[in-house]
Structures are given as structure tokens and as C-alpha cells.
Enzyme design. Structure first.
Site, PDB file in Angstrom:
ATOM      1  N   GLY A  60      -0.010   5.749   0.714  1.00  0.00           N
ATOM      2  CA  GLY A  60      -1.445   5.711   0.483  1.00  0.00           C
ATOM      3  C   GLY A  60      -2.043   4.415   0.998  1.00  0.00           C
ATOM      4  O   GLY A  60      -1.538   3.814   1.944  1.00  0.00           O
ATOM      5  N   CYS A  61      -3.084   3.991   0.361  1.00  0.00           N
ATOM      6  CA  CYS A  61      -3.815   2.794   0.758  1.00  0.00           C
ATOM      7  C   CYS A  61      -2.909   1.565   0.772  1.00  0.00           C
ATOM      8  O   CYS A  61      -2.306   1.225  -0.243  1.00  0.00           O
ATOM      9  CB  CYS A  61      -4.967   2.574  -0.215  1.00  0.00           C
TER      10      CYS A  61
END
EC number: 1.8.4.11
Length: 181
Positions: free
Chosen positions: A14-15
Site C-alpha cells: 500500500g502507501c
């Protein structure tokens, strides 16, 4: 940074701002660098990766002292701090750049990562099957400078305060023994 005890791990979950902030807190982690891996474009920009056309994932490259923290412990944190059951998605972030993937840098890492995924699925640790891919590391491209150390440099930005800070706090609560004092 040059130590005989150093090893490199590369995780996409993810981020990379969130991942970097968490893994920086682990005792034995020497460096965490956000970047891009697994795609077809050389030296991609953040905008290109976000477009979904490069097939790169946002990822972090972790340099760690394996005498202080094991790869197994890093895998524990990796799987506990994101949803490895969603394909190309983490929360509101959707696209191949947010996929869950482990890029191994040694044959031993490959074995450990594949076994970890197998055990998670066999033991039904999550409500759904783990979709995390385990892949051989390809060229890693460092993210632009403004992404480096993002959470520590911008703790008052809305995304940091509302999304990253709660994740870091949760990590520190559940992994107290791993956190650098």
C-alpha cells in the site's frame, strides 16, 4: 550502512508513507527508503506509478541488521500492518501500485516468505485468503525526495494525522518489543 550483518528486504503493502513510518520504528532497521518496483517503466515518476500504467508498486526498501531483527519479524510486521487479502487495494487506495507483494533478495527470503503465506492461509489467520505475491526483486527505483521520511517531516498534514499516525500507534502498541526506544 556497510555492515556484514546488513540485509535488504523489499515490501509493497500500500502507501509507502505508511509503511516507511512503521518500519523506521523497528529496532535493527537501519534505513527505510520508499520507491517503486515490479513494473515495466525505467525510473518512473510518482505520477506515472499512480496512473497505473507502469505496473510498479509503491514499496519500501529496508536495510536491516539481521542480528538485531530477523526477516521473520519483518514479515510479521508486514502482514500485521496491512490487508494482505485484498488484490490491488489498501483501504481507499485502489490500483496495482497498492498491491501486496514481497520482493525477495535472497533464496532464504523467498523460502521464508512463501512459507509465511502458506501458514497464514492454512491456519485461516485472515477471513479471506492471503493474495500477497512473492516475487524475485527487480530494479528498485527510489521515490522522489519529497516522499522520503514523509511522516516524520509532515506529521501535521491531514493524511499523516488521520491515516498514518493511528497505524503507527497501533503498531507500537502491538509490537512493543520491536520498537526502538
Amino acid at each position: 550502512m556497510n555492515s556484514d550483518n546488513n540485509e535488504t528486504a523489499i515490501f509493497a503493502n500500500g502507501c509507502f508513507w505508511c509503511s516507511e513510518a512503521i518500519f523506521q520504528k523497528i529496532n535493527g532497521v537501519k534505513e527505510v527508503l520508499p520507491g517503486y518496483i515490479g513494473g515495466i517503466t525505467e525510473n518512473p515518476t510518482y505520477e506515472e506509478v499512480c496512473s497505473g500504467t507502469t505496473n510498479h508498486a509503491e514499496a519500501i526498501k529496508i536495510v536491516f541488521d539481521y542480528k538485531q531483527v530477523s526477516y521473520q519479524q519483518l514479515l510479521e510486521v508486514f502482514f500485521a500492518t496491512h490487508d494482505p487479502t485484498t488484490l490491488n487495494r489498501q483501504g481507499n487506495d485502489i490500483g496495482t501500485q497498492y498491491r501486496s507483494e514481497i520482493f525477495y533478495t535472497t533464496p532464504h527470503q523467498k523460502e521464508q516468505a512463501e512459507l509465511f503465506v502458506k501458514v497464514l492461509n492454512e491456519e485461516l489467520i485472515f477471513d479471506k485468503p492471503v493474495v500477497t505475491k512473492v516475487s524475485k526483486a527487480t530494479p528498485f527505483y527510489f521515490a522522489e525526495n519529497y516522499h522520503q521520511n514523509y511522516f516524520n517531516n509532515h506529521p501535521d498534514k491531514t493524511y499523516c494525522a488521520m491515516v498514518i499516525s493511528p497505524k503507527v500507534n497501533k503498531f507500537e502498541k502491538f509490537f512493543q518489543e520491536y520498537v526502538t526506544k
